[in-house]
Structures are given as structure tokens and as C-alpha cells.
Design an enzyme around this catalytic site. Structure first.
Site, mmCIF file in Angstrom:
data_model
loop_
_atom_site.group_PDB
_atom_site.id
_atom_site.type_symbol
_atom_site.label_atom_id
_atom_site.label_comp_id
_atom_site.label_asym_id
_atom_site.label_seq_id
_atom_site.Cartn_x
_atom_site.Cartn_y
_atom_site.Cartn_z
ATOM 1 N N GLN A 85 0.809 -1.210 0.000
ATOM 2 C CA GLN A 85 0.000 0.000 0.000
ATOM 3 C C GLN A 85 0.845 1.263 0.000
ATOM 4 O OE1 GLN A 85 -2.565 -0.532 3.411
ATOM 5 N NE2 GLN A 85 -3.563 -2.317 2.532
ATOM 6 N N HIS A 148 -1.006 0.177 5.508
ATOM 7 C CA HIS A 148 -1.668 1.184 6.338
ATOM 8 C C HIS A 148 -0.832 2.443 6.551
ATOM 9 C CE1 HIS A 148 -4.578 -1.999 8.282
ATOM 10 N NE2 HIS A 148 -4.450 -2.135 6.962
ATOM 11 N N GLU A 242 -15.419 3.132 8.394
ATOM 12 C CA GLU A 242 -16.084 4.186 9.161
ATOM 13 C C GLU A 242 -15.957 5.551 8.497
ATOM 14 O OE1 GLU A 242 -15.040 2.401 13.631
ATOM 15 O OE2 GLU A 242 -14.375 4.416 13.046
ATOM 16 N N TYR A 252 -11.090 7.478 18.697
ATOM 17 C CA TYR A 252 -12.016 6.851 17.768
ATOM 18 C C TYR A 252 -11.990 5.328 17.830
ATOM 19 C CZ TYR A 252 -13.205 11.474 16.475
ATOM 20 O OH TYR A 252 -13.676 12.772 16.550
ATOM 21 N N TYR A 263 -9.653 -10.731 9.816
ATOM 22 C CA TYR A 263 -9.715 -11.411 8.528
ATOM 23 C C TYR A 263 -9.913 -12.914 8.701
ATOM 24 C CZ TYR A 263 -8.141 -6.935 6.723
ATOM 25 O OH TYR A 263 -8.048 -5.599 6.417
#
Length: 370
Positions: A85, A148, A242, A252, A263
Site C-alpha cells: 500500500q 496502512h 467508518e 475513535y 480477517y
């Protein structure tokens, strides 16, 4: 214009998905291809002269003109930790770009020992590429991971810069810790300093850049045009994506509370969805849509879209339209784009623009159907 063919009828024919989510009928969206041939584009920014800056995840920054012509890679960028990513990620213009010619970019930066981390830099856009490159923020700690990174960049009306930061997957527990940047939204000034008003400035046990914490992997962020508050969205694990209205000093919840599962199908932590002292999302998706990119529609061109929030879906290859009532979602509609939607931007012409995450990535211009 390259490939400016109306791609009508790209929408799913069903009225609702199996989870009850409304899906727009055929012809409800007009999609025009503006450019094709970008290598996994990640973000889009409009220049005052009408050209577009586009980041490509492998580490290139390109200019695209109104006819869809794509420039060679611009000079002046450093190596990025491309893979998974990671790569060259977001790009935004300085609020005073007309005077400064300055851009801000986020990227996965190679670090010592094979580690990496999200970094933010600014540079001046010159005739041949970028000049005066300067890194103004480095996420700490560095991690050996390809997952991430976040990361979206949003300037607030007061000139402060918000940066969304993932928890790097392997560092999920650190999303609850204030002594590092993993799983945080930070707020910095245009040179990387700490502006007045940050909730943890002056505390010895916390990083002063932190604005909020308990985030997983936020890949969408936008400033609400009326309230001036920052809205973000983030990837859940297996379910539990979200949307949050991010406020200073708030927690949060990740990975303590989530509407998703691991997963493997097992619970995350104790399997809690709520806990006192942790914020509930404004909206969430189960199953996950894998959201990326987000924009409020504020233009006059399409009255029916005014005030709506648009989110890209990587998993389903869709554009998601959320009709709002204040800070509540009153209706959700999905348009099938048939490609991974990585970014969503409102153009100066009042159309929405999407970039697709593909080997032959595209820029698409979208409008309501006739």
C-alpha cells in the site's frame, strides 16, 4: 479530449444490494474518460491553469492537460518505499499557491534498517519539475511494513494542515498510545510546526502534533464546507469501514471497538462495538466497501448533488453518494464504475473527477445522468 466517450449504462441493474443499500439504476450517472495510461494513480489536484497533478503510487508525479495528454514524470522527487500500500500518495496545493507555487505531498519514505513510514514534504513547482524539496513531517516510529500508511492531506480554513496516518497494521495497539504517530490524525502548520490549539501540546507523554487517535487506516478526508470540521473515513478490517467527524483530543476506538471482525473471522479484542470514552462513527459499512478518496459537492452545476458527500470504493469499484442531514446520513446510493476508485475530487468546472487504481489508470469525469 482523449477517450471522451460517454460510458452510459455502467450501473448495476438491481434496485438494492443484498445488504439493502440502494444502487442507482442504469443511466443515473454519466462517466467520461478524460485520460488513460497512468500507473496506479493515487491522488489528483487541480492547478489554476486547468491542468491536473496526479501522483502515481510507484513514485511518479505527472501533469495531465484538459485533452488528457500525460506528461513525462516530473523531476525532483525522492525515492519512495513503493510496494503493498506504499508509494507516492496524496498531493494538495498550498492555500497561497498563486504566490508560492508550492505543493504538499505525502509518501511512504524509506528508513534505516529496511523500515519505512509516512512522510510529508513541500516543494515548489518549477518549469521542469519540483524544486526546493523539504520534508516537514516524519511519522514515528518507523515500521517494517507495507501496509496502512494513510494518508490524506487537508488544509483547514485557518491554514493548518491535517494529515491522516495509518497504524501500519502491525502497530494496531499503538493507535491507542499518544507517544507515537501510528493510527492518528495530526495537525501541523505549513512548515511542520505545531500550531496553537492542538489538544496535547505541552504534555510530556504525548506527541504535540496529535489531533485525534484510535484510527486504523484513514484514506479519505475532507473539510465540511459549512461547519469547517474535518471529516475522515478509514478502512475497517473485515467490515467496519467508518466515517468520522474528527474532533480534537477524541479517541475513535481502534482496535478496542470496531464493527468489523478479523480477517480470520474471529473477534478483534473482546469484540466490543462501543465503550465509554470512545467515539462512535457517523456512518459505517458492513461488509466493507474499502473506501478511498472523499469530497463534499459544493458547486452550482448540479443542484441535486449540493451538500452530498462522495466516497470511492476500491472493493466494489463504485462511487458512493451520501445524502446528509447535518451530521447524519439519510440516504446512500451507489454507482458502479467497474474499477477501483482511489480518489474523488470536485473540479473547478463543477464536475466530479475520479482516479482509478489500475495498471492503465484513468481519470474519469462524472455527472448526474440525464
Amino acid at each position: 479530449m482523449r477517450g471522451s466517450i460517454l460510458l452510459a449504462g455502467l450501473l448495476l441493474t438491481a434496485c438494492t444490494r443484498s445488504d439493502g443499500t440502494p444502487v442507482a439504476p442504469p443511466g443515473a450517472l454519466q462517466v467520461t474518460e478524460v485520460a488513460r495510461g497512468l500507473e496506479h494513480p493515487w491522488s489528483l489536484a487541480f492547478l489554476p491553469d486547468g491542468r491536473m497533478l496526479v501522483t502515481e503510487k510507484p513514485g511518479q508525479l505527472r501533469l495531465v492537460d484538459a485533452k488528457g495528454a500525460i506528461s513525462p514524470p516530473l523531476e525532483g522527487l525522492p525515492p519512495v518505499a513503493a510496494g503493498g500500500q506504499g508509494g507516492l500518495l496524496d498531493v494538495v496545493l498550498d492555500p497561497q499557491f498563486a504566490q508560492t507555487r508550492r505543493l504538499y505531498l505525502s509518501y511512504s519514505e524509506p528508513r534505516e534498517g529496511g523500515k519505512n513510514g509516512t512522510a510529508v514534504a513541500h516543494a515548489r513547482l518549477g518549469d521542469k519539475g519540483l524544486e526546493q524539496w523539504r520534508v516537514i513531517f516524519r511519522q514515528q516510529p518507523a515500521v517494517d511494513s507495507k501496509n496502512h500508511f494513510g494518508s490524506r492531506l487537508v488544509f483547514a480554513p485557518d491554514g493548518a494542515l491535517f494529515v491522516t496516518l495509518g497504524e501500519r497494521y502491525s502497530g494496531m495497539e499503538q493507535a491507542q498510545s499518544l507517544d507515537g504517530h501510528l493510527g492518528k490524525v495530526i495537525r501541523i502548520d505549513r512548515e511542520g510546526g505545531v500550531p496553537a490549539g492542538n489538544p496535547y501540546a505541552g504534555r510530556k507523554d504525548a506527541r504535540p502534533e496529535i489531533w485525534s487517535y484510535g484510527h486504523r487506516n484513514p484514506q479519505g478526508a475532507a473539510m465540511h464546507p459549512q461547519t469547517g470540521r474535518l471529516w475522515t473515513h478509514e478502512h475497517g478490517p473485515r467490515g467496519g469501514d467508518e466515517i468520522n467527524v474528527v474532533q480534537p483530543g477524541r479517541n475513535y476506538g481502534w482496535p478496542v471497538i470496531t464493527y468489523g471482525t478479523d480477517y480470520s473471522g474471529l473477534k478483534i479484542g473482546k469484540g466490543e462495538q462501543q465503550r465509554i470514552g470512545m467515539e462512535q462513527p457517523l456512518h459505517y459499512w458492513v461488509p466493507s466497501i474499502a473506501p478511498s478518496g472523499m469530497a463534499f459537492y459544493t458547486a452550482d452545476r448540479f443542484k441535486a448533488w449540493q451538500g452530498n458527500l462522495f466516497v470511492g470504493s476500491l472493493k466494489f469499484g463504485q462511487l458512493v453518494r451520501l445524502q446528509l442531514d447535518g451530521e447524519k446520513v439519510k440516504q446512500e446510493e451507489r454507482y458502479d464504475i467497474k474499477a477501483r476508485v482511489r480518489d474523488v475530487r470536485q473540479g473547478p468546472d463543477g464536475y466530479l473527477y475520479l482516479v482509478t487504481d489500475e495498471n492503465e489508470g484513468r481519470i474519469l469525469r462524472v455527472a448526474p445522468g440525464t
